[in-house]
Design a protein around this motif. Structure first.
Motif, PDB file in Angstrom:
ATOM      1  N   TYR A  24       3.607  55.807 -12.053  1.00  0.00           N
ATOM      2  CA  TYR A  24       2.200  55.830 -12.444  1.00  0.00           C
ATOM      3  C   TYR A  24       1.302  55.626 -11.241  1.00  0.00           C
ATOM      4  CZ  TYR A  24       3.839  55.637 -17.203  1.00  0.00           C
ATOM      5  OH  TYR A  24       4.467  55.934 -18.382  1.00  0.00           O
ATOM      6  N   LEU A  25       0.153  56.266 -11.290  1.00  0.00           N
ATOM      7  CA  LEU A  25      -0.862  56.140 -10.246  1.00  0.00           C
ATOM      8  C   LEU A  25      -2.134  55.568 -10.845  1.00  0.00           C
ATOM      9  CD1 LEU A  25      -0.636  59.718  -8.683  1.00  0.00           C
ATOM     10  CD2 LEU A  25       0.631  57.677  -8.000  1.00  0.00           C
ATOM     11  N   ILE A  26      -2.833  54.768 -10.054  1.00  0.00           N
ATOM     12  CA  ILE A  26      -4.195  54.375 -10.391  1.00  0.00           C
ATOM     13  C   ILE A  26      -5.084  55.450  -9.776  1.00  0.00           C
ATOM     14  CG2 ILE A  26      -6.001  52.645 -10.110  1.00  0.00           C
ATOM     15  CD1 ILE A  26      -3.760  50.583  -9.595  1.00  0.00           C
ATOM     16  N   PRO A  27      -5.863  56.183 -10.576  1.00  0.00           N
ATOM     17  CA  PRO A  27      -6.711  57.239 -10.030  1.00  0.00           C
ATOM     18  C   PRO A  27      -7.723  56.691  -9.023  1.00  0.00           C
ATOM     19  CG  PRO A  27      -6.553  57.440 -12.409  1.00  0.00           C
ATOM     20  CD  PRO A  27      -5.948  56.112 -12.036  1.00  0.00           C
ATOM     21  N   ALA A  28      -8.052  57.493  -8.045  1.00  0.00           N
ATOM     22  CA  ALA A  28      -8.980  57.084  -6.986  1.00  0.00           C
ATOM     23  C   ALA A  28     -10.324  56.625  -7.551  1.00  0.00           C
ATOM     24  CB  ALA A  28      -9.175  58.230  -5.994  1.00  0.00           C
ATOM     25  N   ALA A  29     -10.791  57.235  -8.635  1.00  0.00           N
ATOM     26  CA  ALA A  29     -12.078  56.837  -9.230  1.00  0.00           C
ATOM     27  C   ALA A  29     -12.031  55.408  -9.760  1.00  0.00           C
ATOM     28  CB  ALA A  29     -12.457  57.798 -10.350  1.00  0.00           C
ATOM     29  N   VAL A  30     -10.900  54.983 -10.309  1.00  0.00           N
ATOM     30  CA  VAL A  30     -10.752  53.612 -10.806  1.00  0.00           C
ATOM     31  C   VAL A  30     -10.747  52.638  -9.631  1.00  0.00           C
ATOM     32  CG1 VAL A  30      -9.226  52.018 -12.043  1.00  0.00           C
ATOM     33  CG2 VAL A  30      -9.556  54.343 -12.908  1.00  0.00           C
ATOM     34  N   VAL A  31     -10.035  52.985  -8.567  1.00  0.00           N
ATOM     35  CA  VAL A  31     -10.002  52.141  -7.362  1.00  0.00           C
ATOM     36  C   VAL A  31     -11.403  52.042  -6.755  1.00  0.00           C
ATOM     37  CG1 VAL A  31      -9.062  51.897  -5.036  1.00  0.00           C
ATOM     38  CG2 VAL A  31      -7.591  52.713  -6.890  1.00  0.00           C
ATOM     39  N   ALA A  32     -12.117  53.170  -6.669  1.00  0.00           N
ATOM     40  CA  ALA A  32     -13.471  53.179  -6.098  1.00  0.00           C
ATOM     41  C   ALA A  32     -14.412  52.296  -6.907  1.00  0.00           C
ATOM     42  CB  ALA A  32     -14.004  54.609  -6.025  1.00  0.00           C
ATOM     43  N   ARG A  33     -14.306  52.349  -8.230  1.00  0.00           N
ATOM     44  CA  ARG A  33     -15.163  51.519  -9.097  1.00  0.00           C
ATOM     45  C   ARG A  33     -14.894  50.033  -8.848  1.00  0.00           C
ATOM     46  NH1 ARG A  33     -17.240  48.016 -11.658  1.00  0.00           N
ATOM     47  NH2 ARG A  33     -18.155  48.123 -13.712  1.00  0.00           N
ATOM     48  N   PHE A  34     -13.617  49.671  -8.746  1.00  0.00           N
ATOM     49  CA  PHE A  34     -13.235  48.288  -8.471  1.00  0.00           C
ATOM     50  C   PHE A  34     -13.794  47.831  -7.129  1.00  0.00           C
ATOM     51  CE2 PHE A  34     -10.208  45.347  -6.483  1.00  0.00           C
ATOM     52  CZ  PHE A  34     -10.237  44.298  -7.384  1.00  0.00           C
ATOM     53  N   LEU A  35     -13.637  48.639  -6.082  1.00  0.00           N
ATOM     54  CA  LEU A  35     -14.120  48.268  -4.744  1.00  0.00           C
ATOM     55  C   LEU A  35     -15.637  48.190  -4.694  1.00  0.00           C
ATOM     56  CD1 LEU A  35     -11.643  50.318  -2.530  1.00  0.00           C
ATOM     57  CD2 LEU A  35     -11.614  47.853  -3.008  1.00  0.00           C
ATOM     58  N   ASP A  36     -16.330  49.111  -5.375  1.00  0.00           N
ATOM     59  CA  ASP A  36     -17.797  49.065  -5.442  1.00  0.00           C
ATOM     60  C   ASP A  36     -18.265  47.778  -6.122  1.00  0.00           C
ATOM     61  OD1 ASP A  36     -18.032  51.511  -4.187  1.00  0.00           O
ATOM     62  OD2 ASP A  36     -18.407  52.635  -6.052  1.00  0.00           O
ATOM     63  N   ASP A  37     -17.561  47.374  -7.176  1.00  0.00           N
ATOM     64  CA  ASP A  37     -17.877  46.144  -7.885  1.00  0.00           C
ATOM     65  C   ASP A  37     -17.734  44.935  -6.957  1.00  0.00           C
ATOM     66  OD1 ASP A  37     -18.801  45.014 -10.236  1.00  0.00           O
ATOM     67  OD2 ASP A  37     -16.832  44.905 -11.179  1.00  0.00           O
ATOM     68  N   LEU A  38     -16.648  44.899  -6.191  1.00  0.00           N
ATOM     69  CA  LEU A  38     -16.447  43.793  -5.239  1.00  0.00           C
ATOM     70  C   LEU A  38     -17.544  43.753  -4.184  1.00  0.00           C
ATOM     71  CD1 LEU A  38     -12.603  43.798  -4.579  1.00  0.00           C
ATOM     72  CD2 LEU A  38     -13.931  42.143  -5.878  1.00  0.00           C
ATOM     73  N   ARG A  39     -17.915  44.930  -3.672  1.00  0.00           N
ATOM     74  CA  ARG A  39     -18.979  44.983  -2.653  1.00  0.00           C
ATOM     75  C   ARG A  39     -20.321  44.530  -3.225  1.00  0.00           C
ATOM     76  NH1 ARG A  39     -16.052  49.429  -0.506  1.00  0.00           N
ATOM     77  NH2 ARG A  39     -16.983  50.878  -1.965  1.00  0.00           N
ATOM     78  N   SER A  40     -20.630  44.961  -4.441  1.00  0.00           N
ATOM     79  CA  SER A  40     -21.932  44.664  -5.043  1.00  0.00           C
ATOM     80  C   SER A  40     -22.054  43.239  -5.582  1.00  0.00           C
ATOM     81  CB  SER A  40     -22.218  45.629  -6.204  1.00  0.00           C
ATOM     82  OG  SER A  40     -22.292  46.940  -5.738  1.00  0.00           O
ATOM     83  N   HIS A  41     -20.970  42.721  -6.173  1.00  0.00           N
ATOM     84  CA  HIS A  41     -21.046  41.438  -6.868  1.00  0.00           C
ATOM     85  C   HIS A  41     -20.148  40.353  -6.289  1.00  0.00           C
ATOM     86  CE1 HIS A  41     -22.113  44.542  -9.935  1.00  0.00           C
ATOM     87  NE2 HIS A  41     -23.152  43.741 -10.037  1.00  0.00           N
ATOM     88  N   GLY A  42     -19.301  40.722  -5.344  1.00  0.00           N
ATOM     89  CA  GLY A  42     -18.388  39.739  -4.776  1.00  0.00           C
ATOM     90  C   GLY A  42     -17.214  39.402  -5.682  1.00  0.00           C
ATOM     91  N   GLU A  43     -17.136  40.083  -6.822  1.00  0.00           N
ATOM     92  CA  GLU A  43     -16.042  39.882  -7.765  1.00  0.00           C
ATOM     93  C   GLU A  43     -15.961  41.097  -8.684  1.00  0.00           C
ATOM     94  OE1 GLU A  43     -16.819  36.574 -10.325  1.00  0.00           O
ATOM     95  OE2 GLU A  43     -18.776  37.315 -10.896  1.00  0.00           O
ATOM     96  N   TYR A  44     -14.869  41.185  -9.429  1.00  0.00           N
ATOM     97  CA  TYR A  44     -14.696  42.252 -10.407  1.00  0.00           C
ATOM     98  C   TYR A  44     -15.397  41.844 -11.687  1.00  0.00           C
ATOM     99  CZ  TYR A  44     -12.368  45.196 -13.846  1.00  0.00           C
ATOM    100  OH  TYR A  44     -12.107  46.059 -14.876  1.00  0.00           O
ATOM    101  N   THR A  45     -16.390  42.620 -12.123  1.00  0.00           N
ATOM    102  CA  THR A  45     -17.177  42.271 -13.313  1.00  0.00           C
ATOM    103  C   THR A  45     -16.778  43.070 -14.549  1.00  0.00           C
ATOM    104  OG1 THR A  45     -18.925  43.836 -12.708  1.00  0.00           O
ATOM    105  CG2 THR A  45     -19.175  41.558 -11.941  1.00  0.00           C
TER     106      THR A  45
END
Length: 99
Positions: A71-92
């Motif tokens: 199984y793969l985690i699609p790049a869009a899911v990874v990008a959303r997670f990383l954007d969340d960390l950059r914006s909020h400092g945590e996964y929201t």
């Protein structure tokens, strides 16, 4: 990656055989997943899945009772997670309709 017992890089070729929403093994949440017909062995998870030189996902798990299914985690899911960390400092988390 470096599969268990190996000291050289390893490359595996596979084809996407299913697109589905499933619970990830280290999360209680369900996300988009890509099933591939290539084994992801210990030491290979976490590596990039490439198509035409672009990263389309991250290899992350396999089925214990099956052969050559990964199984793969699609790049869009990874990008959303990383954007969340950059914006909020945590996964929201993702938004939900509640059903």
């Amino acid at each position: 990656g470096y599969p268990t017992g190996g000291d050289n890089l390893s490359v595996t070729v596979g084809v996407v055989s299913r697109v589905d929403v499933q619970a990830y093994s280290h999360s209680s949440e369900r996300f988009l997943t890509l099933q591939i017909d290539a084994a992801i062995n210990a030491g290979n998870s976490g590596g990039p899945a490439l198509k035409a030189g672009r990263c389309v996902g991250i290899a992350f798990e396999t089925l214990d009772d099956a052969e050559n299914i990964g199984y793969l985690i699609p790049a869009a899911v990874v990008a959303r997670f990383l954007d969340d960390l950059r914006s909020h400092g945590e996964y929201t988390r993702w938004c939900s309709l509640g059903f």
